[in-house]
Write an enzyme that holds these catalytic residues in place. Structure first.
Site, PDB file in Angstrom:
ATOM      1  N   LEU A 164       0.371   3.690  11.252  1.00 50.96           N
ATOM      2  CA  LEU A 164      -0.374   2.573  10.687  1.00 50.96           C
ATOM      3  C   LEU A 164      -1.330   3.081   9.627  1.00 50.96           C
ATOM      4  O   LEU A 164      -2.053   4.063   9.846  1.00 50.96           O
ATOM      5  CB  LEU A 164      -1.167   1.843  11.772  1.00 50.96           C
ATOM      6  CG  LEU A 164      -0.362   1.307  12.956  1.00 50.96           C
ATOM      7  CD1 LEU A 164      -0.699   2.087  14.209  1.00 50.96           C
ATOM      8  CD2 LEU A 164      -0.620  -0.169  13.171  1.00 50.96           C
ATOM      9  N   ASP A 165      -1.325   2.421   8.489  1.00 56.83           N
ATOM     10  CA  ASP A 165      -2.351   2.685   7.490  1.00 56.83           C
ATOM     11  C   ASP A 165      -3.670   2.091   8.006  1.00 56.83           C
ATOM     12  O   ASP A 165      -3.676   1.211   8.867  1.00 56.83           O
ATOM     13  CB  ASP A 165      -1.953   2.038   6.167  1.00 56.83           C
ATOM     14  CG  ASP A 165      -2.926   2.369   5.055  1.00 56.83           C
ATOM     15  OD1 ASP A 165      -3.376   3.522   4.999  1.00 56.83           O
ATOM     16  OD2 ASP A 165      -3.234   1.469   4.259  1.00 56.83           O
ATOM     17  N   LYS A 166      -4.790   2.595   7.497  1.00 60.11           N
ATOM     18  CA  LYS A 166      -6.083   2.079   7.951  1.00 60.11           C
ATOM     19  C   LYS A 166      -6.505   0.845   7.156  1.00 60.11           C
ATOM     20  O   LYS A 166      -6.607  -0.251   7.691  1.00 60.11           O
ATOM     21  CB  LYS A 166      -7.172   3.157   7.848  1.00 60.11           C
ATOM     22  CG  LYS A 166      -8.549   2.674   8.334  1.00 60.11           C
ATOM     23  CD  LYS A 166      -9.610   3.731   8.159  1.00 60.11           C
ATOM     24  CE  LYS A 166     -10.048   3.870   6.706  1.00 60.11           C
ATOM     25  NZ  LYS A 166     -10.798   2.689   6.216  1.00 60.11           N
TER      26      LYS A 166
END
Length: 665
Positions: A355-357
């Site tokens: 997951l990207d932040k």
């Protein structure tokens, strides 16, 4: 039964050379329509003719029981003529092309039954078969066209504002982009647009799957098919009727329905081998049984014909497309756009997800939480230089800094350059300035111990730090906070419960990434990653954990989305076309819980697929044994084939209800 799935309401049939597709296989849809297998929906007689055919077939049975042979034969001929002419035409065409489709098998079986004197049974078999075909077509059409019902949500007419201030109702399909349209309270939005006047709350559930209405004000986007709940709105149309987000969703799902899932391709290959084998077995039974089992030739031929009726693997072949179509439709109703059967089946295999932040775990709407000048620089000058640099960058962090500082005076900003994964730099008033992260300061040798301690204090709070610097020193610090999404912790918990290992991969500072990940409940978080570092980390996850998904905004994370086993693009309702192109799954609403829903739906669809395949094979295997034992009848064959076909269709259609329940909203 015939599993033809028309992809478009006005499609055209395409011819396929013999041997190019498994008998009874669901066709590939194209931009022009879908190929039929034996005959299309329109070739089937209507219910009045089918009712008369069943009545004649029943009369033939009664006449045969009473010994009235001539009337019974006439009634049987009438039943076959009423119900079976289309089947005969398609069957003869298939036999001429040496294709063993269901129409070809029914043609041989009914003709053989007539030749051995089984007139009443031949008539009843044909009438029951056509009745079952009509029922099955209706069920399959419901599965195929369910998603097209979304288009009916957009009204056909729109209230268009004229130059003199009057309002004229016009067909929505004729309203051009740029026109002003009025949307009254309680009305549906006819086209995509942007609010120019008024405020209201709008129900966008058909588009994004959101359970709560979204507040709308001037500048906010409106989507065709959504419902204006309260105030009157005026919007400027941004897309023609054919290009609305609703139309694009329907088109994307129709394309996805046309693509074949791996299980479906396997079943088609199996069916292509299975049907000739059973046909050969029927011939062997007709020839060998009188010689080896003391059967009469008439009995052997009858049992072989009964075996032919059950031979076509239609129930087996339709078990996959109806299940896949139902699952895709259920997902679309929840704001989850799954791009085809491969993506649907791939979700169940996931073992890890990256997951990207920013914009994924967080809202993607950062704000300037704190800033301070360092090293004796006047705060006004530090704010001016930072605003000049941040105002020329489209990065969300830069935008937050620019919006949180006073507007700078106009001045020459020369040689502006974006530094990938680091920040920006430019020449202002003849001096080089940079606005970047700690990595950039470290590379320039400007990250002294006191400054590192100050950064650590903010990073522990989950803030993103940006530094204003020249070639000699760091002159200001800017702390940007991007709040965690409301449902992120629940979404992460759901993924972990499903056995999917979550990992945060971000280009932001490592301490900040770990702080945000801890709030979401993700134990594995990695920061300070350049784009190529993300790809390397993704490859490592694939080697160590297995099939791995990537979740991002579909633009900055496009390389990783493409490299992952399955890509999830967030916010498809607001993202560019790249999100729909790159990712295998597009989440129309920024709700991470939809990822776990996709995994659960994929696993449920897989279970239903194999339930259907197992049921179809079990029934056919049992009937083959009955035929070899000499106790099968053609009535039993039709009942078995019709029953299992309708059973797998009904079982697959159960998945459509997955889009109606909202237990987590």
């Amino acid at each position: 039964m015939n599993p033809t799935l028309p992809a478009h309401a006005h499609g055209h049939a395409h011819e396929h050379p013999a041997g190019t597709r498994a008998p009874c296989a669901a066709p590939h849809a194209s931009d022009h329509g879908a190929a039929g297998d034996d005959h299309d929906h329109g070739a089937l007689p209507g219910w009045p003719r089918i009712a008369w055919a069943l009545a004649c077939a029943g009369g033939a049975e009664v006449a045969h029981a009473l010994g009235w042979n001539a009337p019974g034969m006439l009634l049987a001929v009438a039943a076959i003529a009423l119900a079976g002419l289309g089947v005969y035409r398609a069957g003869l065409a298939d036999l001429a092309r040496r294709r063993l489709g269901i129409s070809a098998l029914m043609t041989v079986a009914v003709t053989g039954a007539v030749l051995i004197g089984q007139w009443p049974e031949a008539a009843m078999v044909m009438a029951l078969y056509v009745a079952a075909e009509r029922i099955e077509h209706r069920a399959m059409d419901r599965a195929r066209h369910a998603i097209r019902g979304l288009l009916d949500l957009a009204p056909e007419m729109a209230d268009v504002l004229q130059a003199d201030g009057s309002v004229r109702r016009e067909p929505a399909a004729q309203v051009p982009p740029g026109a002003l349209v009025r949307v009254m309270p309680g009305a549906r939005v006819p086209l995509d647009g942007a609010v120019t006047q008024g405020t209201s709350s709008v129900n966008q559930a058909p588009i994004t799957g959101e359970s709560q209405p979204a507040d709308k004000a001037p500048g906010d986007a409106l989507y065709a098919g959504s419902i204006n709940a309260q105030g009157e709105l005026v919007m400027r149309v941004t897309a023609a009727a054919s290009g609305t987000l609703l139309a694009r969703i329907v088109h994307a799902v129709e394309q996805a329905q046309a693509s074949r899932a791996p299980t479906q391709r396997f079943v088609d290959r199996f069916a292509a081998v299975y049907t000739p084998i059973v046909f050969a077995l029927a011939l062997l039974l007709a020839v060998a049984a009188p010689l080896l089992m003391d059967w009469s030739w008439r009995q052997a031929i009858y049992e072989a014909l009964a075996l032919l009726v059950i031979a076509c693997p239609c129930a087996l072949v339709i078990s996959t497309p109806v299940t896949v179509v139902s699952a895709l439709t259920a997902a679309a109703r929840r704001g989850i756009l799954i791009k085809g059967g491969s993506a649907l089946e791939g979700a169940r295999r996931l073992k890890a997800i990256a997951l990207d932040k920013t914009g994924t775990l967080t809202t993607g709407r950062p704000t300037l939480a704190h800033w301070q000048a360092l090293g004796g620089m006047p705060p006004e000058r530090a704010a001016q230089r930072a605003a000049q640099l941040a105002g020329r960058s489209d990065h969300p962090v830069s935008a937050a800094i620019a919006s949180g500082l006073p507007a700078p005076p106009s001045g020459a900003v020369l040689e502006f350059t974006a530094l990938a994964g680091r920040g920006v730099q430019a020449v202002i008033d003849g001096m080089p300035w940079a606005l970047g992260n700690a990595r950039l300061a470290r590379e320039r040798g400007l990250l002294a111990a006191p400054l590192q301690a100050l950064l650590a204090e903010h990073e522990a709070q989950g803030r993103t730090l940006t530094l204003l610097m020249d070639d000699a020193a760091v002159h200001a610090l800017f702390a940007v906070a991007d709040p965690l999404r409301e449902h992120a912790p629940a979404a992460i918990a759901c993924l972990q419960a499903l056995g999917v290992h979550p990992v945060v991969l971000s280009g932001d500072n490592g301490a900040t990434v770990r702080a945000i990940a801890a709030q979401a409940g993700v134990p594995d978080a990695r920061g300070d990653l350049l784009p190529e570092d993300k790809l390397a980390a993704l490859a490592t996850l694939q080697r160590t954990h297995g099939p791995t998904a990537m979740t991002g905004d579909g633009i900055n994370d496009a390389p990783a989305l493409a490299a992952a086993d399955l890509g999830f693009a967030m916010g498809g309702a607001h993202a560019s076309g790249m999100a729909m192109e790159t990712a295998g799954v597009v989440l129309m609403h920024d709700d991470l819980r939809r990822i776990a829903e996709t995994v659960r739906l994929s696993r449920r669809a897989h279970r239903v697929l194999w339930q259907n395949i197992t049921a179809a094979l079990a029934v056919k295997a049992a009937f083959c044994l009955l035929a070899v034992a000499g106790v099968a009848t053609m009535w039993m064959a039709v009942a078995a084939d019709m029953g299992v076909s309708l059973l797998v269709v009904a079982n697959g259609l159960r998945l459509r209800r997955a889009g109606e329940a909202r237990p987590d909203d």
